[in-house]
Design a protein around this motif. Structure first.
Motif, mmCIF file in Angstrom:
data_model
loop_
_atom_site.group_PDB
_atom_site.id
_atom_site.type_symbol
_atom_site.label_atom_id
_atom_site.label_comp_id
_atom_site.label_asym_id
_atom_site.label_seq_id
_atom_site.Cartn_x
_atom_site.Cartn_y
_atom_site.Cartn_z
ATOM 1 N N ASP A 158 0.542 5.081 0.930
ATOM 2 C CA ASP A 158 -0.554 5.870 1.469
ATOM 3 C C ASP A 158 -0.149 7.535 1.448
ATOM 4 O O ASP A 158 0.947 7.456 2.033
ATOM 5 C CB ASP A 158 -0.959 5.480 2.856
ATOM 6 C CG ASP A 158 -2.081 6.375 3.882
ATOM 7 O OD1 ASP A 158 -2.541 7.236 2.984
ATOM 8 O OD2 ASP A 158 -1.963 5.890 4.902
ATOM 9 N N PRO A 202 -5.634 5.352 -0.501
ATOM 10 C CA PRO A 202 -4.260 4.440 -0.698
ATOM 11 C C PRO A 202 -4.355 3.736 -2.023
ATOM 12 O O PRO A 202 -5.186 2.961 -2.092
ATOM 13 C CB PRO A 202 -4.142 4.042 0.641
ATOM 14 C CG PRO A 202 -4.720 4.653 1.592
ATOM 15 C CD PRO A 202 -6.109 5.153 0.836
ATOM 16 N N THR A 217 0.927 -1.156 -0.199
ATOM 17 C CA THR A 217 -0.023 0.125 -0.070
ATOM 18 C C THR A 217 0.777 1.310 0.202
ATOM 19 O O THR A 217 1.952 1.087 0.751
ATOM 20 C CB THR A 217 -0.839 -0.033 1.156
ATOM 21 O OG1 THR A 217 -1.656 -1.146 1.265
ATOM 22 C CG2 THR A 217 -1.819 1.305 1.131
#
Length: 557
Positions: A471, A486, A469
């Motif tokens: 973010d 994200p 991920t």
């Protein structure tokens, strides 16, 4: 516009319609942007470019743009004003050419901007290549290369599909075939013609040119619109026959997808598969893998996936431009949308990615890795080795910081639930861009039936995907810097396989490649001058940073 519809029956029993381009011309949309005709030899062209007034304007404009702390240093952005889709990435006369939708300040309609590179990293600005007229604006399309010429095909707004050709050393002079649209833009059409097509992609097979055009059909659930790609063919670039919808067994799209900016190329060491890479105004950059049935003129889709994993705006990956690398892979460049109101510019291009095929990998059939000579930009180097990451503690790397860097890291997560890597981090953590790795937290394999999957899992043969991920929700304290959901990609990681991250940071963009299988990218706009730090964290259990190499990166300008 005059149209001639001639119904034919092909050998493959497909009804077609032939369009004969009109020969009239129009100056309604003539551009006021300075335009030049160049000589036909490289030596003369270089002399003419050295004194070109438009290039001097570009140089002065870019010098001012580089004063912006968020303007990239080694990702390409337009030398003046905004840009949009990359178009017609191609390899001609020993150099890479990239075209793009440029917006000249005195006439902010889409013209095809132009840059050239020896290594896919250092881009040299060239004058605008294709100007609107008779079209209102020059939208997206691609370029194919023949032995003696380059052929561009693109969507000319309000008129239809345009074709232009060039054969000079730097592809500076372009001539539009017939001077008019070769496939008129439809506002309506009798079956089986689509109501609206756009963004053509030309390719050649045998004696014919073919083009795929984006569009939609109301064949989705409940009569909703879904992606459709339409096929035409021609023997002379002027007269085009509509064949049929090209995709077969397309199960990899979303309701509302439209297949914009398509590129269709063979992939694999023996060109055993084909890829259709494109953009959806609904769900962003996408790819489809499959088999091209050349007799039936159909593309049978066998796999598919995404290049961005959320909306493309704000601050996400947008449209692709794709060209073969001559070694079985595909080079792909994307534009990336803005997330902050910058003055005089907005978007930038991703680094080029090399996409390759792993035909024996049923989990992750394609690989994505950075392409081009980015290593030539490396400057000061720091390395960290064998650093313990105690559970639930932030570990700040005191010797590594910057906002224009390349990082290569190998991490052994052991049994940690989550590994976090924070970039562009202010000393107090007020700003930070987070990369989060979560082993075995993603989807279960979908290639097997449910019973088979359970049996394999019980035998220890199958693990759930590892999730990466990116973010940016805490990347900036600036009130008008837009965050985005994200970015989240997943990939199959073998037992004991370390995490290998290849990260590029360039002022207002972060790109992350993981294990050659996953890639996430997003724009970031730190508002603090001290948001330069790098930190790691293992959550739940100890982990280990096996190594991290960091280079300060130079500029391509």
């Amino acid at each position: 516009m005059k149209r001639t519809h001639i119904l034919l029956i092909l050998a493959v029993s497909i009804s077609v319609t032939t369009f004969v381009a009109a020969q009239t011309s129009s100056s309604q949309y003539a551009s006021p942007v300075p335009r030049f005709t160049f000589s036909e030899t490289l030596e003369k062209q270089e002399k003419e470019l050295a004194d070109n007034s438009l290039l001097k304007r570009f140089h002065e404009s870019r010098a001012k743009l580089l004063e912006d702390p968020h303007y990239p240093r080694y990702h390409f952005s337009s030398p003046e004003n905004r840009l949009n889709d990359p178009n017609g990435l191609s390899y001609w006369n020993g150099q890479w050419h990239m075209f793009y939708q440029g917006y000249p300040p005195e006439d902010p309609r889409q013209h095809w901007g132009h840059a050239v590179s020896d290594d896919l990293i250092h881009w040299r600005d060239l004058p605008y290549a294709i100007y609107p007229d008779p079209e209102r604006a020059c939208f997206s399309g691609n370029v194919i290369i023949e032995e003696d010429r380059a052929i561009a095909m693109y969507h000319g707004t309000e008129v239809g599909t345009m074709v232009a050709v060039s054969s000079d050393p730097l592809l500076l002079n372009w001539e539009k075939v017939t001077g008019q649209a070769v496939i008129p833009e439809w506002t309506a059409g009798p079956p089986p013609l689509p109501n609206r097509i756009f963004d053509p992609a030309i390719f050649k097979e045998g004696d014919y040119y073919y083009t795929l055009t984006a569009g939609q059909t109301a064949d989705g659930p409940g009569g909703k619109n879904v992606r459709a790609t339409y096929l035409h063919r021609s023997s002379d670039l002027e007269n085009w026959q509509y064949i049929h919808q090209f995709l077969e067994d397309d199960r990899y799209g979303m309701v509302g997808d439209d297949g914009a900016c398509p590129y269709f190329w063979p992939i694999g060491k023996n060109e055993e598969k084909h890829m259709l890479i494109h953009y959806s105004h609904t769900s962003g950059g996408k790819w489809m893998l499959g088999d091209f049935d050349k007799k039936r003129l159909k593309f049978k889709v066998t796999d598919g996936g995404d290049f961005n994993h959320g909306p493309s705006a704000p601050g996400g990956v947008h449209a692709p431009s794709v060209f073969p690398d001559g070694k079985g892979g595909l080079i792909t460049i994307f534009n990336m949308n803005p997330g902050y109101p910058s003055k005089g510019w907005n978007q930038l291009m991703s680094l080029p990615r090399r996409i390759t095929l792993e035909p024996d990998d049923i989990w992750d059939p394609i690989r994505q890795e950075p392409a081009g000579d980015y290593a030539s930009l490396r400057g000061d180097h720091e390395r960290v080795k064998n650093l313990s990451l105690p559970a639930n503690e932030d570990v700040v790397l005191k010797t590594i910081s910057g906002n224009t860097m390349e990082l290569i890291a190998e991490i052994d997560p052991n049994s940690a639930q989550t590994i976090e890597l924070e970039l562009l981090r202010s000393p107090g953590g007020e700003e930070k861009t987070r990369i989060i790795i979560q082993p075995e937290k993603g989807y279960s394999p979908r290639t097997f039936g449910l019973d088979d999957m359970r049996a394999r899992r019980a035998a220890g043969e199958v693990m759930s995907d590892t999730v990466v991920t990116l973010d940016n929700t805490r990347s900036s304290i600036l009130p008008t810097a837009a965050s985005r959901p994200p970015e989240m990609d997943s990939f199959k990681r073998g037992k004991g396989e370390p995490l290998k991250l290849h990260i590029f940071i360039d002022r207002s963009v972060v790109e992350v490649f993981v294990n050659g299988k996953a890639c996430v990218a997003a724009r970031t706009y730190p508002g603090r001058e001290d948001s330069l730090g790098v930190a790691l964290r293992a959550q739940g259990a100890d982990a280990k940073l096996v190594s991290l190499d960091a280079w300060q990166m130079g500029t391509i300008y």
